[in-house]
Design a protein around this motif. Structure first.
Motif, short mmCIF file in Angstrom:
data_model
loop_
_atom_site.label_atom_id
_atom_site.label_comp_id
_atom_site.label_asym_id
_atom_site.label_seq_id
_atom_site.Cartn_x
_atom_site.Cartn_y
_atom_site.Cartn_z
N SER A 64 0.83 -1.19 0.00
CA SER A 64 0.00 0.00 0.00
C SER A 64 0.87 1.25 0.00
O SER A 64 1.72 1.44 0.88
N ASP A 65 0.64 2.14 -0.97
CA ASP A 65 1.44 3.36 -1.09
C ASP A 65 1.35 4.27 0.13
O ASP A 65 2.36 4.84 0.55
N PRO A 66 0.17 4.47 0.72
CA PRO A 66 0.11 5.37 1.88
C PRO A 66 1.01 4.94 3.03
O PRO A 66 1.46 5.79 3.81
N THR A 67 1.28 3.66 3.17
CA THR A 67 2.17 3.22 4.25
C THR A 67 3.61 3.66 3.97
O THR A 67 4.37 3.93 4.90
N ILE A 68 3.99 3.73 2.69
CA ILE A 68 5.32 4.23 2.35
C ILE A 68 5.43 5.71 2.71
O ILE A 68 6.40 6.15 3.32
N VAL A 69 4.39 6.47 2.34
CA VAL A 69 4.39 7.91 2.63
C VAL A 69 4.47 8.15 4.13
O VAL A 69 5.22 9.02 4.59
N TYR A 70 3.73 7.37 4.92
CA TYR A 70 3.74 7.55 6.37
C TYR A 70 5.13 7.26 6.94
O TYR A 70 5.62 7.98 7.82
N GLY A 71 5.78 6.22 6.43
CA GLY A 71 7.11 5.89 6.91
C GLY A 71 8.15 6.92 6.54
O GLY A 71 9.14 7.12 7.24
N VAL A 72 7.93 7.62 5.41
CA VAL A 72 8.89 8.61 4.93
C VAL A 72 8.63 9.98 5.55
O VAL A 72 9.56 10.68 5.97
N ASN A 73 7.35 10.38 5.59
CA ASN A 73 7.02 11.77 5.91
C ASN A 73 5.96 11.89 6.99
O ASN A 73 5.32 12.93 7.10
N GLY A 74 5.75 10.84 7.77
CA GLY A 74 4.76 10.91 8.83
C GLY A 74 3.35 11.08 8.35
O GLY A 74 2.47 11.51 9.09
N GLY A 75 3.10 10.74 7.09
CA GLY A 75 1.76 10.84 6.54
C GLY A 75 1.46 12.16 5.88
O GLY A 75 0.41 12.30 5.24
N ASN A 94 6.59 0.27 5.74
CA ASN A 94 6.64 -0.02 4.31
C ASN A 94 6.07 -1.41 4.05
O ASN A 94 6.77 -2.42 4.15
N THR A 95 4.80 -1.47 3.67
CA THR A 95 4.13 -2.77 3.47
C THR A 95 4.53 -3.44 2.17
O THR A 95 4.00 -4.51 1.85
N TYR A 96 5.43 -2.81 1.39
CA TYR A 96 6.04 -3.52 0.26
C TYR A 96 7.18 -4.40 0.74
O TYR A 96 7.60 -5.31 0.03
N LEU A 97 7.69 -4.12 1.95
CA LEU A 97 8.84 -4.85 2.46
C LEU A 97 8.53 -5.68 3.70
O LEU A 97 9.26 -6.62 4.00
N ILE A 98 7.46 -5.32 4.43
CA ILE A 98 7.14 -6.05 5.66
C ILE A 98 5.94 -6.96 5.43
O ILE A 98 5.11 -6.70 4.56
N ASP A 99 5.86 -8.01 6.19
CA ASP A 99 4.69 -8.88 6.16
C ASP A 99 3.65 -8.36 7.16
O ASP A 99 3.98 -7.80 8.20
N GLY A 100 2.40 -8.56 6.83
CA GLY A 100 1.35 -8.19 7.76
C GLY A 100 1.14 -6.70 7.86
O GLY A 100 1.29 -5.95 6.88
N LEU A 101 0.81 -6.24 9.07
CA LEU A 101 0.43 -4.85 9.31
C LEU A 101 1.59 -4.03 9.87
O LEU A 101 2.48 -4.57 10.53
N PRO A 102 1.57 -2.70 9.63
CA PRO A 102 2.55 -1.84 10.29
C PRO A 102 2.26 -1.76 11.79
O PRO A 102 1.21 -2.19 12.25
N PRO A 103 3.17 -1.17 12.57
CA PRO A 103 3.02 -1.23 14.03
C PRO A 103 1.92 -0.33 14.58
O PRO A 103 1.39 -0.61 15.67
N THR A 104 1.57 0.76 13.88
CA THR A 104 0.56 1.69 14.39
C THR A 104 -0.33 2.13 13.23
O THR A 104 0.03 1.96 12.05
N PRO A 105 -1.48 2.75 13.53
CA PRO A 105 -2.30 3.33 12.45
C PRO A 105 -1.55 4.43 11.72
O PRO A 105 -0.66 5.09 12.28
N ILE A 106 -1.92 4.67 10.48
CA ILE A 106 -1.32 5.74 9.68
C ILE A 106 -2.29 6.90 9.51
O ILE A 106 -1.96 7.88 8.83
N ALA A 107 -3.49 6.78 10.07
CA ALA A 107 -4.50 7.84 10.01
C ALA A 107 -5.55 7.53 11.06
O ALA A 107 -5.50 6.47 11.72
N ASN A 108 -6.49 8.44 11.22
CA ASN A 108 -7.60 8.22 12.13
C ASN A 108 -8.79 7.71 11.32
O ASN A 108 -9.45 8.49 10.63
N PRO A 109 -9.10 6.42 11.35
CA PRO A 109 -10.14 5.88 10.48
C PRO A 109 -11.53 6.25 10.96
O PRO A 109 -11.80 6.36 12.16
N GLY A 110 -12.45 6.42 10.01
CA GLY A 110 -13.84 6.69 10.32
C GLY A 110 -14.63 5.41 10.50
O GLY A 110 -14.13 4.29 10.35
#
Length: 480
Positions: A64-75, A94-110
């Motif tokens: 997922s691209d947004p996970t890359i952005v969050y890892g680079v620029n905090g979202g 970076n979910t292109y390199l890690i298995d499963g989920l990142p350690p924390t949310p990258i946004a506040n989901p509705g």
């Protein structure tokens, strides 16, 4: 606000679907945050969530691209596309390199994103990419996804040329224009093969046709067209369409068209029938069975539908419809070449790494050349002139001269530089010609290294190096 969020999460978690690949409410929030960032369309969130749930169940990475952005620029928005270096940057998100989920949310989901993750619809989709309308095109298979990617690339290319646009359009909230769920690897520059096949079919105004496009290796781009009689105008459009998509390869495109006979009266072709009858009589005279009337009438060309000349407007509409199928077949060929290139890339990279290992071995063995030359020359001089005056000094001088002529450091430095160039080129694009030239330079340095070798170990490494370079050369012959 936090209390309301916790109460909502507890409510949705209690009513979650069974057998989800998430174990805790916290994991649900993490996945929902990715869904929230992937699409700005509320109606798409259930489908996006279903894709990610399906990928997790299969052990596939989310990519997922947004996970890359969050890892680079905090979202925070990058204001540009994701760079290759960022795609390859090792971060916990970076979910292109890690298995499963990142350690924390990258946004506040509705609520919609949370509900979609905890009760996703059943789906067979595993990929999605932007469709140019603000939404996404979903795909069940990777080949289907590649076709969707090709359509999005065409949209990006058209938009890039429109006045007032600075470049390719980016995606919605999640920046998913480049293809989430495994899409980025298809949209980033990659090696493209010159081998492929594409097919498309069509029908219009009583005509049906099939278009097949094939391509094989070629030094330059060569397009060959075979079409039905009377449709010569298709050749020019075919060449233009191929030149817009490809840079190298021998491409053959054939159109087989047939007009439906319908209720038209058939016409007997007397001349063709007489030829068949004469041949049948000659065969009967040699002992073969006598030809029957229905057998003769069934032969090709004996019974024909009358040809009606279509007006210019009808013919233009028919050629336009065929051109659409030609473009579809070329798009399918492009997807096929890209898929073949993706399979080719690991082979090329593996051979480059093999060459790098051999160059390292050559550096180690070359370091021992000076001592080997000195020992060999000393032994030879002691055999030929053991009592020569100043023998030791002469041995040192002569051995130094021989060692200088056998010095392979320049060759090893150039080989190392060529490895860096090959690795950079292997990241993709139309690099076939550059790789062809680089293979010549590789082999030139390897030949020089072997000719300067003064030890059997270095010679053996040099021969292995030449073999690996030749294998790499054979592979890059298929790179566009």
């Amino acid at each position: 606000m936090q209390q309301a969020h916790d109460e909502l999460l507890a409510e949705l978690w209690a009513g979650r679907a069974p057998n989800l690949p998430i174990d805790t409410p916290e994991e649900a929030v993490i996945l929902a945050s990715i869904v929230e960032k992937e699409t700005g369309l509320a109606e798409e969130r259930p489908q996006v969530a279903a894709v990610f749930i399906s990928r997790l169940r299969r052990g596939m990475r989310l990519e997922s691209d947004p996970t890359i952005v969050y890892g680079v620029n905090g979202g925070r928005p990058l204001g540009r596309g994701i760079r290759r270096s960022e795609l390859q940057r090792q971060t916990p998100y970076n979910t292109y390199l890690i298995d499963g989920l990142p350690p924390t949310p990258i946004a506040n989901p509705g609520r919609e994103a949370l509900a979609a993750v905890l009760n996703p619809p059943e789906t067979e989709y595993l990929f999605f990419v932007a469709d140019g309308t603000g939404g996404h095109a979903f795909a069940r298979t990777y080949d289907e996804h590649l076709r969707n990617v090709a359509r999005w690339r065409a949209i990006e290319a058209r938009r890039a040329g429109e006045p007032g646009r600075d470049g390719p359009a980016r995606g919605g909230a999640g920046g998913c224009a480049r293809g989430c769920g495994g899409g980025r690897r298809t949209l980033m520059a990659q090696l493209t093969s010159m081998t492929g096949f594409g097919r498309a079919e069509g029908a219009h105004q009583g005509w049906t046709w099939a278009v097949e496009a094939r391509s094989v290796n070629g030094r330059n781009l060569e397009v060959r067209f075979r079409g039905p009689p009377g449709f010569d105008g298709l050749e020019r459009s075919t060449r233009e369409a191929a030149q817009a998509r490809f840079q190298r390869g021998q491409i053959t495109l054939g159109v087989q068209a047939r007009r439906a006979e319908g209720d038209q009266a058939l016409v007997l072709n007397e001349a063709v029938l007489e030829q068949y009858t004469a041949m049948a009589e000659r065969l009967a005279g040699r002992g073969f069975a006598q030809a029957s009337a229905d057998g003769l009438l069934a032969l090709r060309g004996v019974m024909e539908a009358p040809q009606e000349d279509a007006d210019a407007e009808t013919r233009a509409a028919l050629e336009a419809a065929m051109t659409v199928s030609i473009n579809d077949a070329l798009d399918a060929l492009s997807v096929s070449r890209a898929a073949e290139g993706e399979r080719l890339a690991p082979v090329v990279i593996g051979l480059i790494e093999r060459i790098e290992v051999l160059v390292g071995q050559a550096e180690t063995d070359a370091a021992a050349q000076t001592e080997a030359i000195r020992e060999r020359f000393t032994r030879r001089m002691n055999e030929l002139a053991p009592d020569a005056p100043d023998l030791a000094d002469r041995i040192v001088l002569e051995a130094a001269a021989l060692a200088a002529r056998a010095d392979v450091r320049e060759e090893l430095d150039r080989l190392t530089a060529h490895i860096d160039s090959a690795r950079a080129l292997s990241k993709g694009g139309a690099v076939g010609r550059k790789l062809d030239f680089l293979m010549q330079e590789f082999m030139r340095e390897a030949n020089t290294l072997c000719s300067k070798s003064a030890t059997t170990r270095l010679t053996a490494v040099g021969l292995d190096l030449k073999a690996a370079i030749e294998q790499l050369r054979e592979q890059v012959q298929n790179v566009e």
